[in-house]
Scaffold this active site. Structure first.
Site, PDB file in Angstrom:
ATOM      1  N   ARG A   1       0.824  -1.213   0.000  1.00 58.89           N
ATOM      2  CA  ARG A   1       0.000   0.000   0.000  1.00 58.89           C
ATOM      3  C   ARG A   1       0.855   1.258   0.000  1.00 58.89           C
ATOM      4  NH1 ARG A   1      -5.156  -1.265   3.988  1.00 58.89           N
ATOM      5  NH2 ARG A   1      -6.555  -1.961   2.328  1.00 58.89           N
TER       6      ARG A   1
ATOM      7  N   LYS B   1     -15.963 -17.164   4.470  1.00 55.59           N
ATOM      8  CA  LYS B   1     -17.373 -16.949   4.757  1.00 55.59           C
ATOM      9  C   LYS B   1     -18.179 -16.464   3.567  1.00 55.59           C
ATOM     10  CE  LYS B   1     -16.734 -15.647   9.589  1.00 55.59           C
ATOM     11  NZ  LYS B   1     -16.770 -14.463  10.446  1.00 55.59           N
TER      12      LYS B   1
ATOM     13  N   GLY C   1      -7.351  -8.196   0.630  1.00 56.38           N
ATOM     14  CA  GLY C   1      -6.027  -8.220   1.252  1.00 56.38           C
ATOM     15  C   GLY C   1      -5.320  -9.559   1.161  1.00 56.38           C
TER      16      GLY C   1
ATOM     17  N   GLY D   1     -12.032  -4.411   1.991  1.00 56.59           N
ATOM     18  CA  GLY D   1     -13.450  -4.060   2.090  1.00 56.59           C
ATOM     19  C   GLY D   1     -13.882  -3.086   1.001  1.00 56.59           C
TER      20      GLY D   1
HETATM   21  C1  3PG Z   1      -8.751  -1.571   5.251  1.00 53.76           C
HETATM   22  O1  3PG Z   1      -7.663  -2.114   5.363  1.00 53.76           O
HETATM   23  O2  3PG Z   1      -9.807  -2.194   5.081  1.00 53.76           O
HETATM   24  C2  3PG Z   1      -8.793  -0.068   5.254  1.00 53.76           C
HETATM   25  O3  3PG Z   1      -7.536   0.474   5.509  1.00 53.76           O
HETATM   26  C3  3PG Z   1      -9.826   0.457   6.234  1.00 53.76           C
HETATM   27  O4  3PG Z   1      -9.495   0.063   7.526  1.00 53.76           O
HETATM   28  P1  3PG Z   1     -10.670  -0.278   8.545  1.00 53.76           P
HETATM   29  O5  3PG Z   1     -11.330  -1.533   8.032  1.00 53.76           O
HETATM   30  O6  3PG Z   1     -10.005  -0.469   9.866  1.00 53.76           O
HETATM   31  O7  3PG Z   1     -11.625   0.882   8.536  1.00 53.76           O
HETATM   32 MG    MG Z   2     -10.998  -3.418   6.699  1.00 50.22          MG
END
Ligand code: 3PG
Ligand code: MG
Length: 396
Positions: A38, A204, A353, A376
């Site tokens: 990132r 999931k 991720g 997300g």
């Molecule tokens: C992530 O990795 O999903 C983003 O950086 C947002 O982080 P968060 O899910 O803790 O809001």
């Molecule tokens: Mg997240």
């Protein structure tokens, strides 16, 4: 792309550019960065700003600090600053606060070509509550606002919404990373080259219901793997042994199977073990999973079936490992999927991720069209959720 980007801005020389990035990188127990993807992904934007003769005030959250000074120490941005300095090869000043007189003075003192990295935005409660006063103080640091935090675009934290809202007369644009992510995903959602094949894995079903529904409307085939396939199998009345399933999601799984009739493929064979920690007696089984056994990966017939579908696709989108790939003996399926994407001549998109980390570990990230920095955010964008953060950015 309808949004203004950093490439649309002229006369940046001498300006202070406030850049929201997503430097929420994975860390080990000591707070060391275990993957700097990132940070690397934001470099083109930061470099272009410095090359234009401006200075950069860079800000991000890191982790989910809870306000406990002892535990939160691991979330300080010092290691991120160090890594940014190495990657950029330019001076990076690290502020130990987010707002206040010291930070304002450090921002004022910036010379063209220099970078100031603020402390973890989530150390201030105003970040996640969207506090206007907090946002106003950050907004005052810059002449221009850049959102290059694709991975955080699904959040309404102050730095994503209230900060640009507090800069109505100043330019508010997206950076190169956000522009690239949006361009690729918009094409996938609106006019993809067909056939489109999607591979879905992970634990999931419940995390990805909206995502799967959206894909089913848009893609030609959905190849399922990972633990979620056992929930789908169970919903069909098949035996899954002791495999991990979501017992309360069987009706949802059935609904998705119905929606995706003719499109959804489930594994035809499985790698199974009698104990999750037991690698020695792993074996392959076709069809159902016997009592006392646990599915940990897709089997060789499924690999060859999925590989075949991937080789025929013009666009491929992949989210979620198809097996328990962090254990090497159970990583064959996930590796085979990664290899098939790397070998494809089509457009290949990977999001999430874990999946992004897998293709990096396999050394295949460079052979793909796009590895999203969103977890997300990637899921929500494909699901069709509009990002409030992007509404704060000027239209072209
Ligand atoms: C992530 O990795 O999903 C983003 O950086 C947002 O982080 P968060 O899910 O803790 O809001
Ligand atoms: Mg997240």
């Amino acid at each position: 792309m309808s949004k203004k980007t950093i490439a649309d801005l002229r006369d940046l020389a001498g300006k202070r550019v406030l850049i929201r990035v997503d430097f929420n990188v994975p860390q080990d127990a000591e707070g060391n960065i275990t993957n700097d993807r990132r940070i690397r992904a934001a470099l083109p934007t930061i470099r272009s700003i410095l090359d234009a003769g401006a200075s950069a005030i860079v800000m991000s959250h890191l982790g989910r600090p809870k306000g406990d000074p002892k535990k939160d120490a691991a979330f300080r941005m010092d290691k991120v600053a160090e890594r940014l300095r190495e990657l950029l090869g330019k001076p990076v000043h690290k502020a130990d606060e987010i707002i206040g007189v010291k930070v304002s003075a450090a921002a004022q003192a910036l010379k063209p070509g220099e970078v100031l990295l603020l402390e973890n935005l989530r150390f201030h409660p105003g970040e996640q509550s969207g506090d206007q006063v907090f946002a106003g103080q950050i907004a005052g640091l810059g002449d221009v606002y850049v959102n290059d935090a694709f991975g955080t675009c699904h959040r309404s934290d102050a730095s994503m919404l209230a900060v640009p809202a507090a800069m109505p007369k100043k330019p508010r644009v997206v950076g190169h990373l956000v522009a690239k992510e949006l361009e690729i995903l918009d094409k996938l959602l609106t006019a993809p080259s067909r056939p489109v094949v999607s591979i879905l894995g992970g634990g999931k079903v419940s995390d990805k219901i909206g995502f799967i529904k959206s894909l089913l409307k848009r893609v030609d085939k959905v190849l399922i793997g990972g633990a979620m396939s056992y929930t789908f199998m169970k919903a069909q009345g098949k035996a899954v042994g002791g495999s991990r399933i979501e017992a309360d999601k069987l009706d949802v799984a059935l609904e998705l199977l119905e929606l995706g009739k003719g499109k959804i493929l489930l594994p035809v064979d499985h790698l199974i073990v009698d104990k999750i920690s037991n690698f020695s007696n792993a074996r392959v089984v076709e069809g159902e999973i016997p009592e006392g056994w646990i599915g940990v990966d897709i089997g060789p017939k499924t690999i060859s079936l999925y590989r075949d579908e991937i080789s025929k696709a013009a666009t491929i989108v992949w989210n979620g490992p198809v097996g328990k790939f962090e254990d090497e003996p159970f990583s064959k399926g996930t590796r085979a999927i990664a290899d098939a994407l790397a070998a494809s001549k089509g457009i290949t998109i990977v999001g999430g991720g874990e999946t992004a980390e897998a293709v990096e570990e396999f050394g295949l990230a460079d052979k793909l069209t796009h590895v999203s920095t969103g977890g997300g955010a990637f899921l929500e964008y494909v699901e069709g959720t509009p990002f409030a953060a992007l509404a704060q950015i000027e239209e072209r």
